[in-house]
Design a protein around this motif. Structure first.
Motif, mmCIF file in Angstrom:
data_model
loop_
_atom_site.group_PDB
_atom_site.id
_atom_site.type_symbol
_atom_site.label_atom_id
_atom_site.label_comp_id
_atom_site.label_asym_id
_atom_site.label_seq_id
_atom_site.Cartn_x
_atom_site.Cartn_y
_atom_site.Cartn_z
ATOM 1 N N ASP A 193 0.843 -1.193 0.000
ATOM 2 C CA ASP A 193 0.000 0.000 0.000
ATOM 3 C C ASP A 193 0.886 1.254 0.000
ATOM 4 O O ASP A 193 1.677 1.450 0.933
ATOM 5 C CB ASP A 193 -0.901 -0.011 1.229
ATOM 6 C CG ASP A 193 -2.002 1.039 1.172
ATOM 7 O OD1 ASP A 193 -1.720 2.163 0.731
ATOM 8 O OD2 ASP A 193 -3.132 0.738 1.605
ATOM 9 N N PRO A 194 0.766 2.134 -1.000
ATOM 10 C CA PRO A 194 1.657 3.299 -1.102
ATOM 11 C C PRO A 194 1.197 4.515 -0.303
ATOM 12 O O PRO A 194 1.829 5.574 -0.380
ATOM 13 C CB PRO A 194 1.632 3.606 -2.598
ATOM 14 C CG PRO A 194 0.230 3.229 -3.017
ATOM 15 C CD PRO A 194 -0.119 2.014 -2.179
ATOM 16 N N THR A 195 0.129 4.386 0.469
ATOM 17 C CA THR A 195 -0.391 5.530 1.222
ATOM 18 C C THR A 195 0.695 6.124 2.114
ATOM 19 O O THR A 195 1.285 5.408 2.928
ATOM 20 C CB THR A 195 -1.584 5.102 2.088
ATOM 21 O OG1 THR A 195 -2.579 4.504 1.257
ATOM 22 C CG2 THR A 195 -2.166 6.287 2.837
ATOM 23 N N PRO A 196 1.001 7.432 1.988
ATOM 24 C CA PRO A 196 2.044 8.034 2.828
ATOM 25 C C PRO A 196 1.628 8.056 4.302
ATOM 26 O O PRO A 196 0.474 8.326 4.637
ATOM 27 C CB PRO A 196 2.159 9.461 2.282
ATOM 28 C CG PRO A 196 1.542 9.417 0.925
ATOM 29 C CD PRO A 196 0.466 8.377 1.004
ATOM 30 N N VAL A 197 2.571 7.748 5.190
ATOM 31 C CA VAL A 197 2.335 7.797 6.634
ATOM 32 C C VAL A 197 3.580 8.348 7.311
ATOM 33 O O VAL A 197 4.679 8.306 6.762
ATOM 34 C CB VAL A 197 2.004 6.399 7.221
ATOM 35 C CG1 VAL A 197 0.680 5.875 6.691
ATOM 36 C CG2 VAL A 197 3.120 5.409 6.921
ATOM 37 N N ASP A 198 3.388 8.863 8.523
ATOM 38 C CA ASP A 198 4.518 9.343 9.309
ATOM 39 C C ASP A 198 5.108 8.192 10.120
ATOM 40 O O ASP A 198 4.373 7.301 10.568
ATOM 41 C CB ASP A 198 4.066 10.441 10.265
ATOM 42 C CG ASP A 198 3.614 11.701 9.535
ATOM 43 O OD1 ASP A 198 4.189 11.990 8.467
ATOM 44 O OD2 ASP A 198 2.678 12.362 10.029
ATOM 45 N N PRO A 199 6.414 8.192 10.343
ATOM 46 C CA PRO A 199 7.012 7.173 11.224
ATOM 47 C C PRO A 199 6.314 7.180 12.587
ATOM 48 O O PRO A 199 5.884 8.225 13.080
ATOM 49 C CB PRO A 199 8.463 7.631 11.330
ATOM 50 C CG PRO A 199 8.714 8.369 10.054
ATOM 51 C CD PRO A 199 7.430 9.094 9.762
ATOM 52 N N VAL A 200 6.226 6.000 13.205
ATOM 53 C CA VAL A 200 5.509 5.887 14.479
ATOM 54 C C VAL A 200 6.161 4.820 15.349
ATOM 55 O O VAL A 200 6.480 3.731 14.869
ATOM 56 C CB VAL A 200 4.014 5.552 14.249
ATOM 57 C CG1 VAL A 200 3.855 4.252 13.463
ATOM 58 C CG2 VAL A 200 3.245 5.483 15.557
ATOM 59 N N GLY A 201 6.395 5.132 16.609
ATOM 60 C CA GLY A 201 6.830 4.153 17.590
ATOM 61 C C GLY A 201 8.027 3.324 17.186
ATOM 62 O O GLY A 201 8.049 2.117 17.423
ATOM 63 N N GLY A 202 9.035 3.951 16.577
ATOM 64 C CA GLY A 202 10.224 3.218 16.163
ATOM 65 C C GLY A 202 10.123 2.577 14.795
ATOM 66 O O GLY A 202 11.093 1.993 14.312
ATOM 67 N N ASN A 203 8.954 2.660 14.168
ATOM 68 C CA ASN A 203 8.778 2.135 12.808
ATOM 69 C C ASN A 203 9.054 3.274 11.839
ATOM 70 O O ASN A 203 8.305 4.250 11.774
ATOM 71 C CB ASN A 203 7.354 1.603 12.636
ATOM 72 C CG ASN A 203 7.179 0.830 11.337
ATOM 73 O OD1 ASN A 203 7.771 1.167 10.315
ATOM 74 N ND2 ASN A 203 6.351 -0.200 11.378
ATOM 75 N N THR A 204 10.131 3.164 11.068
ATOM 76 C CA THR A 204 10.606 4.255 10.228
ATOM 77 C C THR A 204 9.996 4.282 8.832
ATOM 78 O O THR A 204 10.350 5.143 8.019
ATOM 79 C CB THR A 204 12.142 4.174 10.086
ATOM 80 O OG1 THR A 204 12.481 2.900 9.512
ATOM 81 C CG2 THR A 204 12.811 4.328 11.443
ATOM 82 N N GLY A 205 9.093 3.367 8.528
ATOM 83 C CA GLY A 205 8.483 3.325 7.210
ATOM 84 C C GLY A 205 7.748 4.610 6.888
ATOM 85 O O GLY A 205 7.176 5.261 7.772
ATOM 86 N N THR A 206 7.714 4.972 5.609
ATOM 87 C CA THR A 206 7.043 6.198 5.189
ATOM 88 C C THR A 206 5.809 5.931 4.340
ATOM 89 O O THR A 206 5.130 6.863 3.916
ATOM 90 C CB THR A 206 8.013 7.091 4.397
ATOM 91 O OG1 THR A 206 8.539 6.346 3.289
ATOM 92 C CG2 THR A 206 9.149 7.569 5.296
ATOM 93 N N THR A 207 5.501 4.653 4.060
ATOM 94 C CA THR A 207 4.221 4.277 3.453
ATOM 95 C C THR A 207 3.567 3.225 4.326
ATOM 96 O O THR A 207 4.223 2.563 5.134
ATOM 97 C CB THR A 207 4.390 3.713 2.033
ATOM 98 O OG1 THR A 207 5.035 2.426 2.115
ATOM 99 C CG2 THR A 207 5.202 4.651 1.152
ATOM 100 N N LEU A 208 2.249 3.073 4.178
ATOM 101 C CA LEU A 208 1.518 2.107 4.990
ATOM 102 C C LEU A 208 2.043 0.695 4.763
ATOM 103 O O LEU A 208 2.251 -0.074 5.713
ATOM 104 C CB LEU A 208 0.024 2.184 4.666
ATOM 105 C CG LEU A 208 -0.912 1.281 5.457
ATOM 106 C CD1 LEU A 208 -0.777 1.535 6.954
ATOM 107 C CD2 LEU A 208 -2.361 1.485 4.999
#
Length: 481
Positions: A49-64
């Protein structure tokens, strides 16, 4: 072969190698066991899923999709550091649409892709083992080298309208999920099933797969017959799967570790009095997730029912007034489950002056807990079976307006650990009616603390399958890990 479902409700890592967002990308968690995750989603969905997301709780990913893959690899690293095998564990994983309603959801499902018996080094002859465990014990791949041993699906609809509305998978790695569902914990649960936390015997019919028991069945015992599942008839297994607190695990490692994990004390209801009749004695109860917890100090009082104009047990969904309010004041109230939430019932009875509440189920079956949350509830409550509720109501027929000669004592039985039987064996999930995908292949929901491999997720679960946080790995060791 059916998979096992994880239902929403009650429920030193190795190297992190990440290649997210690509169709067919494989991720590898490397430690005591190497776990490879095959991303089976098509472009643009699920793990892609390419939906942009902000990093959260140590998860550095920038897409869902990237965050989902990073969380999966984090969970795989936890299992990889826990299990030992010289054969890689390969998981085919995807997000798909799974069953859900506005108030409940199947978070995921997983299971072994194949099972094996009579392979090299097999400890038990003519016995089924999960694919990953068979590979570990044999020290070599069974079947096609490199084939996936586990298939896992996760709910793509979670959080959308009509699917556990307003609740989402939390993709952080720090357990700071709040009111959402920790995806790492969900992943750990499903991988637990995949590596062998399940039977391959049909619990609804009692039929063994191909006429042979699973390794699980060598340690699963029905206390009503005193037989292990491997030795029962189909009919005996079928009855055992519905037996409530009469299905136990006999594995020595799990049971020996139980006191290190579980709370001392099991909720108990004892009924007495000159009018108690056949209701006298101990009754199983389910704990409430709200209000004060029971302690070793008993709460005692006369049982008084809240009744309708026809004499049936009332639902107590509205403020309790009139004769019913007089009856329950300073007594232990008896009401029926149904229509409104448990917290609503108990709060109404608290306002009427009751000191505790017994909620009788409105359908046959084994007893479970009372869910809900309300910090203003200050009296204890428990759930009892429909049969016990009917029997108590009949025994109360000679009550006066303010008292009865039927008394209740609510307390913790300190001779047991929560989630075990009187002999200290772990209880396994055996509700009546049978719950496909959940019955038999989970720890019972009476366990406290809550355990990773119960059939529903709980907010207080940790990201560890090991003692002192959990008993999951001990059970896997019992069967050969």
């Amino acid at each position: 072969m059916s998979t096992n479902k994880f239902i929403g409700g009650k429920f030193a890592t190795g190297a992190l190698l990440i290649a997210a967002g690509l169709l067919g990308a494989s991720l590898q968690a490397q430690a005591a066991a190497i776990i490879t995750i095959n991303n089976m989603n098509a472009p643009g969905v699920g793990f892609n899923d390419p939906t942009p997301v902000d990093p959260v709780g140590g998860n550095t990913g920038t897409t869902l999709g990237e965050q989902r893959l990073i969380a999966f690899t984090h969970a795989a690293n936890i299992w990889g550091a826990t299990l030992t095998s010289n054969q890689p564990i390969v998981i085919n994983a995807q997000f798909t649409d799974l069953a859900c309603t506005a108030t409940s959801a199947t978070l995921g499902s997983a299971g072994a892709t194949s099972i094996f018996r009579n392979f090299p080094n097999a400890p038990k002859a003519n016995t089924w083992y999960s694919y990953a465990l068979a590979n570990k014990i044999a020290g070599a791949y069974q079947g096609t080298a490199g084939a996936a041993q586990i298939n896992a699906n996760f709910n793509a609809k979670l959080g959308k309208t009509g699917c556990l509305d307003g609740t989402f998978f939390y993709l952080g790695l720090d357990s700071n999920h709040g009111t959402n569902i920790d995806f790492v914990v969900t992943l750990l649960h499903e991988m637990g099933h995949g590596v062998g936390f399940q039977t391959f015997t049909n619990g609804s019919t009692g039929a063994q797969n191909g006429g042979f028991p699973a390794i699980w069945d060598h340690y699963l015992m029905g206390t009503a017959t005193g037989k292990l599942w491997k030795d029962m008839t189909n009919a005996e297994r079928q009855a055992s799967a519905l037996s409530g607190d009469k299905l136990v695990w006999t594995g020595p490692l799990t049971n020996a570790a139980a006191p290190q994990v579980l709370r001392a004390g099991v909720p108990a209801l004892n009924v007495s009095g000159s009018q108690a009749g056949a209701t006298a004695g101990a009754h199983p109860v389910g704990e409430a997730s709200f209000g004060p917890a029971l302690t070793a100090t008993p709460i005692t009082g006369a049982i008084m029912p809240v009744v309708t104009a026809t004499g049936a047990l009332d639902l107590a969904c509205e403020p309790v007034t009139g004769l019913n309010a007089i009856a329950v004041r300073n007594n232990i109230a008896l009401v029926s489950r149904g229509t409104c939430g448990f917290t609503v019932k108990v709060k109404n009875l608290q306002n009427a002056g009751a000191k505790a509440v017994l909620v009788a189920d409105n359908a046959p079956g084994t007893v479970t807990g009372l869910g809900g949350s309300d910090p203003t509830v200050t009296i204890p409550s428990v759930r009892i079976t429909q049969a016990d509720g009917a029997a108590l109501l009949a025994a109360l027929s000679k009550r006066t307006r303010t008292t009865s000669a039927v008394y209740a004592s609510l307390a913790l039985d300190m001779t047991r650990y929560a989630g075990t039987d009187a002999a200290g064996r772990l209880l396994m999930f055996a509700p009546n009616p049978f719950q496909g995908g959940s019955s038999v292949s989970h720890f019972d929901t009476s366990a406290t603390r809550n355990l990773l491999m119960e059939p529903a997720i709980s907010a207080d679960l940790t990201q560890s399958p090991m003692v002192p946080q959990d008993l999951t790995f001990k059970l896997l060791q019992d069967i050969g890990w």
